[in-house]
Scaffold this motif. Structure first.
Motif, short mmCIF file in Angstrom:
data_model
loop_
_atom_site.label_atom_id
_atom_site.label_comp_id
_atom_site.label_asym_id
_atom_site.label_seq_id
_atom_site.Cartn_x
_atom_site.Cartn_y
_atom_site.Cartn_z
N GLU A 183 0.86 -1.19 0.00
CA GLU A 183 0.00 0.00 0.00
C GLU A 183 0.89 1.23 0.00
OE1 GLU A 183 -2.14 1.39 3.49
OE2 GLU A 183 -0.92 0.11 4.77
N LEU A 184 0.49 2.23 -0.74
CA LEU A 184 1.18 3.51 -0.76
C LEU A 184 0.79 4.27 0.51
CD1 LEU A 184 2.87 5.63 -2.35
CD2 LEU A 184 0.70 6.41 -3.33
N VAL A 185 1.77 4.81 1.21
CA VAL A 185 1.47 5.61 2.41
C VAL A 185 0.87 6.94 1.93
CG1 VAL A 185 2.42 6.75 4.44
CG2 VAL A 185 3.28 4.49 3.76
N PRO A 186 -0.36 7.22 2.35
CA PRO A 186 -1.01 8.46 1.90
C PRO A 186 -0.17 9.70 2.21
CG PRO A 186 -2.58 7.06 3.05
CD PRO A 186 -1.21 6.44 3.25
N GLY A 187 -0.14 10.61 1.25
CA GLY A 187 0.57 11.88 1.43
C GLY A 187 2.06 11.83 1.15
N THR A 188 2.59 10.67 0.76
CA THR A 188 4.04 10.57 0.53
C THR A 188 4.45 10.62 -0.94
OG1 THR A 188 4.10 8.13 0.44
CG2 THR A 188 4.32 9.17 2.63
N LEU A 189 3.49 10.51 -1.84
CA LEU A 189 3.83 10.45 -3.27
C LEU A 189 4.33 11.80 -3.77
CD1 LEU A 189 3.77 8.47 -5.67
CD2 LEU A 189 1.58 9.49 -6.29
N GLN A 190 5.49 11.77 -4.43
CA GLN A 190 6.05 12.94 -5.09
C GLN A 190 6.33 12.57 -6.54
OE1 GLN A 190 9.50 14.70 -3.17
NE2 GLN A 190 8.93 13.73 -1.24
#
Length: 169
Positions: A103-110
Motif C-alpha cells: 500500500e502507498l502511504v497516503p501523502g508521501t507520493l512525489q
C-alpha cells in the motif's frame, strides 16, 4: 439457424475485442506530450502506480510485467540487483505472490517531470503479510521509480527500493 453460423465468427472476434479493451485501458493515462500541468502529471503517475500495485497485490503477473521496460533495473537495499523484466517478474512470483501486499502511504507520493523522458516518482510504501499479521510485522520502505514515456506507453526503467524497516505501530 443463421445465428449458429455466425457464432464461430463472433468467437474469433473476442480475442481482438479483448485486445482493444486492454489497449484502451492502457491509453487511459495521457501521453507525456499531452500533460500540461503538475496536477495532470501527478494524476497520471498516481494512476499508473495504483494499476501497477493492483496487479502486484493480485499477482496478475502478465499485467504486472507490462509496466516495465524489458531492460528494467531494480535495486533493492536488502535483495540486491535484479536486471530485466523477466527476472523481476519471476522474483515477484517466487517471493511476493500470496505472501505480501503493498500500500502507498497516503501523502508521501512525489512526482517530478523529467524533460523529454517521463517522470520520477518517489514515496513511501508499506508491505503487509496477509494471514500472518500477528506474526509478521508490517514493513515500510522508500522507493523511486523512473517512468519513461516511449512508443505510446509509460514504462518503468529503473527502481530503487531502500530503507526497508518495520513500520512504527
Amino acid at each position: 439457424m443463421k445465428m449458429l453460423s455466425t457464432l464461430p465468427k463472433m468467437l474469433l472476434l473476442l480475442p481482438l475485442l479483448a485486445w482493444f479493451a486492454g489497449q484502451a485501458a492502457a491509453q487511459a493515462v495521457p501521453s507525456l506530450e499531452s500533460i500540461q500541468s503538475q496536477a495532470e502529471l501527478d494524476k497520471a503517475i498516481a494512476s499508473l502506480d495504483a494499476a501497477l500495485f493492483d496487479s502486484y497485490n493480485r499477482c496478475d503477473l502478465e499485467k504486472f510485467a507490462t509496466f516495465f521496460a524489458d531492460d528494467v533495473e531494480f535495486y533493492h537495499d536488502q535483495g540486491g540487483v535484479t536486471l530485466g523484466k523477466e527476472k523481476l517478474t519471476e522474483s515477484v512470483k517466487k517471493n511476493i505472490c500470496g505472501k505480501v501486499t503493498r500500500e502507498l502511504v497516503p501523502g508521501t507520493l512525489q512526482v517530478h517531470h523529467m524533460k523529454g523522458y517521463g517522470a520520477v516518482e518517489m514515496g513511501v510504501h508499506r508491505f503487509h503479510h496477509p494471514g500472518h499479521e500477528d506474526t509478521e510485522p508490517v514493513g515500510e520502505a522508500k522507493f523511486i521509480h523512473l517512468w519513461q514515456y516511449k512508443d505510446g506507453a509509460w514504462k518503468i526503467t529503473r527502481v530503487i527500493s531502500y530503507d526497508h524497516h518495520a513500520a512504527a505501530k
